[in-house]
Design a protein around this motif. Structure first.
Motif, PDB file in Angstrom:
ATOM      1  N   ASN A   1       0.834  -1.242  -0.224  1.00  0.00           N
ATOM      2  CA  ASN A   1      -0.114   0.086  -0.044  1.00  0.00           C
ATOM      3  C   ASN A   1       0.964   1.116  -0.229  1.00  0.00           C
ATOM      4  N   ILE A   2       0.399   2.519  -0.289  1.00  0.00           N
ATOM      5  CA  ILE A   2       0.940   3.607  -0.072  1.00  0.00           C
ATOM      6  C   ILE A   2       1.573   4.010   1.174  1.00  0.00           C
TER       7      ILE A   2
ATOM      8  N   VAL B   1       8.105   8.444  -8.642  1.00  0.00           N
ATOM      9  CA  VAL B   1       7.042   9.674  -8.180  1.00  0.00           C
ATOM     10  C   VAL B   1       7.679  11.043  -8.703  1.00  0.00           C
TER      11      VAL B   1
ATOM     12  N   GLN C   1      -2.705   7.861 -14.884  1.00  0.00           N
ATOM     13  CA  GLN C   1      -2.635   6.535 -15.340  1.00  0.00           C
ATOM     14  C   GLN C   1      -1.827   6.011 -16.552  1.00  0.00           C
TER      15      GLN C   1
ATOM     16  N   TYR D   1      -9.571   5.181   1.285  1.00  0.00           N
ATOM     17  CA  TYR D   1      -8.815   5.102   0.057  1.00  0.00           C
ATOM     18  C   TYR D   1      -7.719   4.020   0.476  1.00  0.00           C
TER      19      TYR D   1
END
Ligand code: DGT
Length: 218
Positions: free
Chosen positions: A16-17, A41, A68, A166
């Motif tokens: 995950n983030i 990033v 995306q 989220y």
């Protein structure tokens, strides 16, 4: 290894983030013969002066497709980058972009089904026609509440509005992909690491995966 004609042992680091992917990669900097490819990033934050990450978080309905699409390009670039060492460690992949992030955006209605269809066709084309290799996946497994707190503390400006929901959705999609095998494709065996531990204890956890990665380097 003869670097000219053998493919590297390729490890995808997923989670995950805020799960500690960058820290995991940095742990392996001490070893020779490993190429580390951290996630691009910074490219997403500055494409010819445009911060696509920020645009995507501020107005997802408008910018998700653009974002995306660029994520896919930068990921393919990493997958195809020539590696002079026997081992290559990559942060994320086109797979998590598709099965976690794009999937989530479709389910939340952020991506129109037509936009999703275009991204999915690209994904299929890339898989069929490009040499996207994966030999092992390291899954840094976390609890959504833990990464929520880490994201709050690291205070990356674009991420200040990231809600717990989220992170819960992304967590479930990582679980579905890597543990429950809900998607057709899981490109390599998965090693799971408890990444809820804080920095002082996590090194011992990381060490447990060293042999699986380093034995490939000999
Ligand atoms: P780490 O080292 O585990 O803390 O990793 P992070 O959080 O720096 O890296 P990552 O990939 O989990 O996320 C970087 C930022 O980019 C984060 O705000 C989520 C976003 N992100 C990464 N990949 C995608 C993607 O394919 N789609 C979307 N929408 N966002 C993504």
């Amino acid at each position: 290894m003869n670097s000219e004609n053998r493919k590297p042992f390729t490890v995808l680091v997923e989670g995950n983030i805020g799960s500690g992917k960058t820290t995991f990669l940095e742990h392996f900097r001490q070893f020779e013969d490993i190429t580390l490819l951290t996630e691009p990033v910074e490219q997403w934050r500055n494409l010819r002066g445009w911060n696509l990450l920020d645009l995507m978080y501020k107005d997802p309905a408008k910018w998700a497709m653009t974002f995306q699409s660029y994520v896919s390009l930068t990921m393919v670039d990493m997958h195809l980058r020539p590696t002079p060492t026997p081992v290559k460690l990559m942060e994320r992949s086109i797979f998590s972009a598709r099965y976690c992030f794009v999937e989530n955006m479709l389910r939340n209605g952020i991506l129109h089904e037509a936009e999703f269809a275009v991204l999915d066709e690209w994904f299929r084309f890339i898989q069929q026609h490009m040499s996207i290799d994966a030999d092992l996946i390291v899954y840094l497994k976390t609890s959504p509440s833990v990464v929520h707190e880490r994201i709050r503390k690291r205070a990356r400006s674009e991420e200040q509005c990231v809600p717990l929901k989220y992170l819960e959705d992304l967590h479930q999609l990582h679980e579905d992909w890597l543990v429950n095998r809900a998607f057709a494709e899981c490109p390599a065996p998965v090693v799971i690491i408890d990444a809820d531990l804080d920095l002082s204890q996590i090194t011992d956890e990381y060490k447990k995966s060293e042999h699986q990665i380093l034995r490939k380097a000999v």
